[in-house]
Design an enzyme around this catalytic site. Structure first.
Site, mmCIF file in Angstrom:
data_model
loop_
_atom_site.group_PDB
_atom_site.id
_atom_site.type_symbol
_atom_site.label_atom_id
_atom_site.label_comp_id
_atom_site.label_asym_id
_atom_site.label_seq_id
_atom_site.Cartn_x
_atom_site.Cartn_y
_atom_site.Cartn_z
ATOM 1 N N LYS A 141 0.833 -1.206 0.000
ATOM 2 C CA LYS A 141 0.000 0.000 0.000
ATOM 3 C C LYS A 141 0.868 1.257 0.000
ATOM 4 O O LYS A 141 0.529 2.257 -0.633
ATOM 5 C CB LYS A 141 -0.925 0.002 1.211
ATOM 6 C CG LYS A 141 -2.035 -1.035 1.145
ATOM 7 C CD LYS A 141 -2.927 -0.951 2.373
ATOM 8 C CE LYS A 141 -4.049 -1.984 2.316
ATOM 9 N NZ LYS A 141 -4.921 -1.936 3.514
ATOM 10 N N ASP A 201 4.734 -2.012 12.317
ATOM 11 C CA ASP A 201 3.422 -2.508 12.695
ATOM 12 C C ASP A 201 3.158 -2.029 14.111
ATOM 13 O O ASP A 201 3.754 -2.524 15.064
ATOM 14 C CB ASP A 201 3.394 -4.040 12.622
ATOM 15 C CG ASP A 201 2.014 -4.615 12.936
ATOM 16 O OD1 ASP A 201 1.135 -3.844 13.363
ATOM 17 O OD2 ASP A 201 1.829 -5.829 12.754
ATOM 18 N N ASN A 225 -0.435 9.604 13.481
ATOM 19 C CA ASN A 225 -1.694 9.719 12.755
ATOM 20 C C ASN A 225 -2.411 8.384 12.567
ATOM 21 O O ASN A 225 -3.636 8.332 12.534
ATOM 22 C CB ASN A 225 -1.401 10.353 11.382
ATOM 23 C CG ASN A 225 -2.517 10.157 10.393
ATOM 24 O OD1 ASN A 225 -3.479 10.922 10.336
ATOM 25 N ND2 ASN A 225 -2.404 9.104 9.568
ATOM 26 N N SER A 241 -6.327 12.305 17.591
ATOM 27 C CA SER A 241 -7.341 11.677 18.430
ATOM 28 C C SER A 241 -8.652 11.668 17.653
ATOM 29 O O SER A 241 -8.678 11.381 16.460
ATOM 30 C CB SER A 241 -7.467 12.432 19.759
ATOM 31 O OG SER A 241 -8.430 11.835 20.591
ATOM 32 N N TYR A 294 -12.858 1.970 21.512
ATOM 33 C CA TYR A 294 -12.328 2.995 20.609
ATOM 34 C C TYR A 294 -12.272 4.350 21.306
ATOM 35 O O TYR A 294 -11.240 5.041 21.277
ATOM 36 C CB TYR A 294 -13.178 3.090 19.344
ATOM 37 C CG TYR A 294 -12.744 4.195 18.413
ATOM 38 C CD1 TYR A 294 -11.536 4.111 17.729
ATOM 39 C CD2 TYR A 294 -13.523 5.341 18.232
ATOM 40 C CE1 TYR A 294 -11.125 5.133 16.873
ATOM 41 C CE2 TYR A 294 -13.128 6.353 17.379
ATOM 42 C CZ TYR A 294 -11.926 6.248 16.706
ATOM 43 O OH TYR A 294 -11.509 7.257 15.871
ATOM 44 N N LYS A 297 -8.965 6.738 22.111
ATOM 45 C CA LYS A 297 -8.832 8.117 21.647
ATOM 46 C C LYS A 297 -8.659 9.085 22.819
ATOM 47 O O LYS A 297 -7.970 10.105 22.699
ATOM 48 C CB LYS A 297 -10.032 8.497 20.783
ATOM 49 C CG LYS A 297 -10.131 7.736 19.465
ATOM 50 C CD LYS A 297 -9.086 8.165 18.453
ATOM 51 C CE LYS A 297 -7.839 7.329 18.370
ATOM 52 N NZ LYS A 297 -6.875 7.787 17.352
#
Length: 311
Positions: free
Chosen positions: A64, A86, A113, A167, A197, A201
């Site tokens: 990718k 990773d 990011n 975040s 999740y 964050k």
């Protein structure tokens, strides 16, 4: 009521006063963007290349990354570099940092990011941490920790090195970390992937604040931010009917890069250490508990202990 206003304010922001055209010349700057081959990471890399930075795309998929590097080169005339890492595997992070330190003597900006969003709750990292917390928080903590000596060596009077921590609006839905849920356990399964999740964050914000507390006096600017509600591949695990309902609140991907580019490249961005930024390129109010030094100290010490276990 305040949470509702904050959510609306961040989900439907006013027109940005900052654009990629406001980025200064970044010639001689060395920058890493984790997850830089897709979504807002890719848009961030594109803008950095257009302004002459030397950019490393850090991620686990070389295929990718090569595709993105080729596409970005056709768009900008500049070539990004690939750094294999990773974030869900701590030894891989160590190898990546060692490789980077061998190649470069400076690091001006680290864009933390990359990340994962609400994958199947059964998914874990290589070391059996919750995939979201292990990747989004612990993985970036370890990478930042290993690159700190280089970041510190890059600082000079009036020119801090920067760590930009991506975040999410979801961070405002959490107020603490349940450390019984960050590794494989019944409590983790019970919490569920959406709340896991939000917890990860929130952890990004807490880590960013603690990094600022510990290193701002040594020339490190650390900020956290909500990039905005965006149409990216990050939502691939969200059921289709839910995505359809969400679409009216989502913005084009390029908008998502604006806030982190503002923080990571501009003179004003160099003054934002310890702040929480919101769309588009504005200073916002973070979830109050995330500012608690006790929470930052607890997360930092927990993360250090995890690193010692694999060192």
């Amino acid at each position: 009521m305040g949470v509702l206003f904050s959510s609306v304010n961040q989900s439907f922001p006013p027109k940005s006063k900052f654009s990629v055209n406001d980025i200064p010349d970044l010639n001689s700057q060395v920058i890493i963007v984790t997850g830089g081959y897709s979504g807002i990471g890719k848009e961030t890399v594109k803008a950095l290349l257009e302004h002459n930075a030397k950019v490393y795309i850090a991620g686990r998929s070389e295929e990718k990354a090569k595709e993105a590097i080729k596409e970005l080169q056709s768009q900008t005339g500049k070539q990004a570099l690939f750094l294999h890492v990773d974030l869900a595997d701590l030894p891989s992070i160590k190898r990546a940092a060692e490789e980077f330190n061998q190649k470069e003597s400076q690091l001006h900006v680290l864009f933390n990011n990359g990340g994962v969003m609400i994958p199947p709750v059964e998914q874990l990292t290589a070391q059996k941490y919750d995939l979201q917390f292990g990747t989004n928080v612990l993985g970036h903590f370890y990478l930042t920790n290993l690159l700190l000596p280089l970041l510190l060596a890059t600082t000079s009077p009036g020119k801090p090195a920067r760590v930009i921590n991506t975040s999410s609006l979801a961070s405002t839905l959490c107020h603490s970390i349940n450390y019984n849920t960050v590794k494989e356990s019944p409590a983790r399964i019970k919490l569920g992937t959406s709340r896991l999740y939000a917890q990860s964050k929130w952890g990004n914000v807490v880590f960013s604040n603690e990094l600022s507390r510990r290193y701002s006096d040594q020339g490190i600017v650390s900020v956290s931010l909500n990039p905005g509600n965006l149409k990216t591949d990050l939502q691939r695990h969200i059921p289709g009917f839910v995505r359809s309902l969400m679409n009216w609140t989502l913005h084009p991907v390029p908008y998502g890069a604006l806030t982190q580019l503002w923080a990571g490249t501009t003179e004003e961005g160099a003054t934002l250490g310890g702040k929480y930024l919101i769309p588009w390129a504005r200073v916002g109010k973070m979830e109050p508990a995330a500012q608690d030094p006790a929470a930052g100290k607890e997360l930092w010490e927990w993360a250090e202990e995890q690193i010692r276990l694999v060192a």
